[in-house]
Design a protein around this motif. Structure first.
Motif, PDB file in Angstrom:
ATOM      1  N   THR A 215     -50.106 -14.064  22.138  1.00  0.00           N
ATOM      2  CA  THR A 215     -50.026 -14.051  20.672  1.00  0.00           C
ATOM      3  C   THR A 215     -48.772 -13.318  20.217  1.00  0.00           C
ATOM      4  O   THR A 215     -48.053 -13.784  19.325  1.00  0.00           O
ATOM      5  CB  THR A 215     -51.278 -13.369  20.083  1.00  0.00           C
ATOM      6  OG1 THR A 215     -52.430 -14.050  20.576  1.00  0.00           O
ATOM      7  CG2 THR A 215     -51.279 -13.422  18.577  1.00  0.00           C
ATOM      8  N   LEU A 216     -48.493 -12.163  20.836  1.00  0.00           N
ATOM      9  CA  LEU A 216     -47.285 -11.416  20.484  1.00  0.00           C
ATOM     10  C   LEU A 216     -46.039 -12.268  20.704  1.00  0.00           C
ATOM     11  O   LEU A 216     -45.073 -12.192  19.931  1.00  0.00           O
ATOM     12  CB  LEU A 216     -47.192 -10.125  21.315  1.00  0.00           C
ATOM     13  CG  LEU A 216     -48.228  -9.041  20.992  1.00  0.00           C
ATOM     14  CD1 LEU A 216     -48.219  -7.954  22.061  1.00  0.00           C
ATOM     15  CD2 LEU A 216     -47.976  -8.431  19.609  1.00  0.00           C
ATOM     16  N   TYR A 217     -46.069 -13.103  21.730  1.00  0.00           N
ATOM     17  CA  TYR A 217     -44.926 -13.969  22.060  1.00  0.00           C
ATOM     18  C   TYR A 217     -44.609 -14.922  20.904  1.00  0.00           C
ATOM     19  O   TYR A 217     -43.442 -15.247  20.663  1.00  0.00           O
ATOM     20  CB  TYR A 217     -45.235 -14.729  23.349  1.00  0.00           C
ATOM     21  CG  TYR A 217     -44.080 -15.534  23.909  1.00  0.00           C
ATOM     22  CD1 TYR A 217     -42.847 -14.937  24.162  1.00  0.00           C
ATOM     23  CD2 TYR A 217     -44.234 -16.883  24.215  1.00  0.00           C
ATOM     24  CE1 TYR A 217     -41.781 -15.670  24.701  1.00  0.00           C
ATOM     25  CE2 TYR A 217     -43.183 -17.625  24.756  1.00  0.00           C
ATOM     26  CZ  TYR A 217     -41.954 -17.009  24.990  1.00  0.00           C
ATOM     27  OH  TYR A 217     -40.918 -17.738  25.511  1.00  0.00           O
ATOM     28  N   ASP A 218     -45.637 -15.345  20.170  1.00  0.00           N
ATOM     29  CA  ASP A 218     -45.421 -16.250  19.025  1.00  0.00           C
ATOM     30  C   ASP A 218     -44.564 -15.615  17.931  1.00  0.00           C
ATOM     31  O   ASP A 218     -44.011 -16.306  17.082  1.00  0.00           O
ATOM     32  CB  ASP A 218     -46.760 -16.681  18.396  1.00  0.00           C
ATOM     33  CG  ASP A 218     -47.563 -17.617  19.302  1.00  0.00           C
ATOM     34  OD1 ASP A 218     -46.964 -18.219  20.208  1.00  0.00           O
ATOM     35  OD2 ASP A 218     -48.782 -17.751  19.079  1.00  0.00           O
ATOM     36  N   ILE A 219     -44.482 -14.270  17.931  1.00  0.00           N
ATOM     37  CA  ILE A 219     -43.652 -13.585  16.938  1.00  0.00           C
ATOM     38  C   ILE A 219     -42.173 -13.775  17.269  1.00  0.00           C
ATOM     39  O   ILE A 219     -41.311 -13.711  16.397  1.00  0.00           O
ATOM     40  CB  ILE A 219     -44.002 -12.071  16.887  1.00  0.00           C
ATOM     41  CG1 ILE A 219     -45.480 -11.881  16.507  1.00  0.00           C
ATOM     42  CG2 ILE A 219     -43.095 -11.309  15.944  1.00  0.00           C
ATOM     43  CD1 ILE A 219     -45.955 -10.429  16.522  1.00  0.00           C
ATOM     44  N   PHE A 220     -41.897 -14.071  18.560  1.00  0.00           N
ATOM     45  CA  PHE A 220     -40.507 -14.189  19.028  1.00  0.00           C
ATOM     46  C   PHE A 220     -40.128 -15.603  19.463  1.00  0.00           C
ATOM     47  O   PHE A 220     -38.973 -15.866  19.754  1.00  0.00           O
ATOM     48  CB  PHE A 220     -40.282 -13.245  20.227  1.00  0.00           C
ATOM     49  CG  PHE A 220     -40.629 -11.820  19.944  1.00  0.00           C
ATOM     50  CD1 PHE A 220     -39.751 -11.005  19.248  1.00  0.00           C
ATOM     51  CD2 PHE A 220     -41.847 -11.284  20.348  1.00  0.00           C
ATOM     52  CE1 PHE A 220     -40.070  -9.682  18.964  1.00  0.00           C
ATOM     53  CE2 PHE A 220     -42.171  -9.962  20.071  1.00  0.00           C
ATOM     54  CZ  PHE A 220     -41.281  -9.159  19.373  1.00  0.00           C
ATOM     55  N   ASP A 221     -41.099 -16.492  19.543  1.00  0.00           N
ATOM     56  CA  ASP A 221     -40.846 -17.798  20.156  1.00  0.00           C
ATOM     57  C   ASP A 221     -41.556 -18.912  19.382  1.00  0.00           C
ATOM     58  O   ASP A 221     -42.708 -18.760  18.974  1.00  0.00           O
ATOM     59  CB  ASP A 221     -41.352 -17.765  21.606  1.00  0.00           C
ATOM     60  CG  ASP A 221     -41.154 -19.088  22.319  1.00  0.00           C
ATOM     61  OD1 ASP A 221     -40.049 -19.306  22.846  1.00  0.00           O
ATOM     62  OD2 ASP A 221     -42.091 -19.916  22.319  1.00  0.00           O
TER      63      ASP A 221
END
Length: 346
Positions: A215-221
């Motif tokens: 989920t955190l990755y969706d903030i960057f990708d």
């Protein structure tokens, strides 16, 4: 002692699966359990409207959260389950300061995609609790809730806080069948190893923040959602480095069981934010079914590339069962030698 929580509200802030026919046998079990724990249960207005409706109406999901905070008879907000697009609630919660107007300190519990909601609340100074949800935990198909998960849930509703977390003696394989025929069937269990120190000091402290790495990755990708990066940036969802300074980052991986290459990529995106230079430690949840556990243990120190930063692996938090509950925004002391994470009393 008076039980701290009397009324719990159930919200569907991500997936609307709770409203689907195929989970009603689970919902019934979870409801009975909550009532047996002495709780009044309120389903928020849109929580049971199903997958399609809630996918199409993020504003309705946001309304439910606003209503749950506004209603003073509600002591605790319990997320139904995760999903993958609760970032879409941001405009409906922050555009005119809607959430800020109604938000107050009450117990908020969820994990997985709910990571985004935890960051929203953190933005407004609200402490929250990470690690369990209604459908995956309260609706467990065994005769009882998994004992380790139940212990933390009961502590939270009875005292309003979590005093300390210790490892579970066992971990369970994930169910493949959640149908009515699976009611009462036992999970397959294995002996659990406890907290593993991958590097750094066995004792460190700080407030914990973080959640599901996918989920955190969706903030960057933008691979999963083409607008997730722009929306999260617009509302400054990811805390700045000054906010991360001295904190402990919690990371756990989803039921998608990211392969080592994907895991490395997600960690690198976090590294580029600079947080591994300012944190006081990293806590990592056990991967579901222990898949890729060994590989993750090698990748973490390598990508983080800061040998003095403590990294602790194998917490019973996140997508592997059973699940503890981690307080965010409370000073935590991690002691790997004692196999304990303790939290200061407010």
């Amino acid at each position: 002692m008076m039980q701290k929580v009397k009324t719990v509200a159930i919200v569907s802030l991500s997936s609307g699966v709770l409203g689907e026919d195929f989970v009603q046998h689970e919902v019934k079990i979870g409801l009975e359990r909550l009532r047996r724990f002495g709780l009044e249960v309120k389903f928020m207005e849109n929580a049971l409207k199903g997958l399609d409706y809630l996918k199409e109406h993020p504003e309705k999901r946001a309304e439910d959260l606003l209503q749950a905070f506004s209603d003073d008879s509600i002591d605790m907000i319990l997320c139904a389950i995760g999903g993958e697009d609760t970032y879409r609630l941001l405009p409906y919660l922050f555009e005119d300061g809607q959430l800020e107007k109604v938000v107050k300190q009450k117990i908020f519990l969820g994990f997985s995609d709910t990571t985004m909601n935890h960051l929203m609340l953190h933005k407004l100074g609200i402490k929250s609790f990470y690690g369990q949800a209604f459908l995956p935990d309260l609706c467990e198909l065994e005769e009882e809730m998994l004992p380790y998960s139940e212990k933390y849930f009961l502590e939270l509703i009875q005292s309003g806080s979590i005093r300390c977390i210790e490892p579970s003696p066992v971990w369970y394989e994930e169910r493949t069948d959640f149908g009515p025929k699976a009611i009462g069937t036992k999970r397959v269990s294995h002996e659990n190893e406890g907290f593993l120190l991958l590097q750094g000091s066995p004792v460190f402290q700080g407030e914990i923040l973080g959640g599901c790495i996918d989920t955190l990755y969706d903030i960057f990708d933008t691979t999963r959602h083409e607008d997730s990066v722009s929306v999260c940036q617009k509302y400054a969802l990811f805390p700045d480095l000054a906010d991360w300074k001295g904190k402990i980052l919690l990371l756990e991986s989803s039921e998608n069981q990211p392969n080592p290459e994907k895991y490395r990529k997600m960690l690198k995106a976090l590294k580029q934010s600079g947080i591994f230079e300012v944190l006081s430690g990293v806590l990592v949840g056990k991967p579901m079914d222990e898949r890729y556990a060994k590989e993750y243990q090698e990748i973490l120190p390598e990508v983080i590339d800061n040998p003095t930063l403590p990294i602790v692996f194998n917490l019973n938090v996140g997508h592997a069962t059973p699940r503890a509950i981690v307080p965010f925004g409370i000073m935590a002391k991690v002691d790997v030698s004692a196999q304990r994470i303790s939290f200061s009393r407010e």
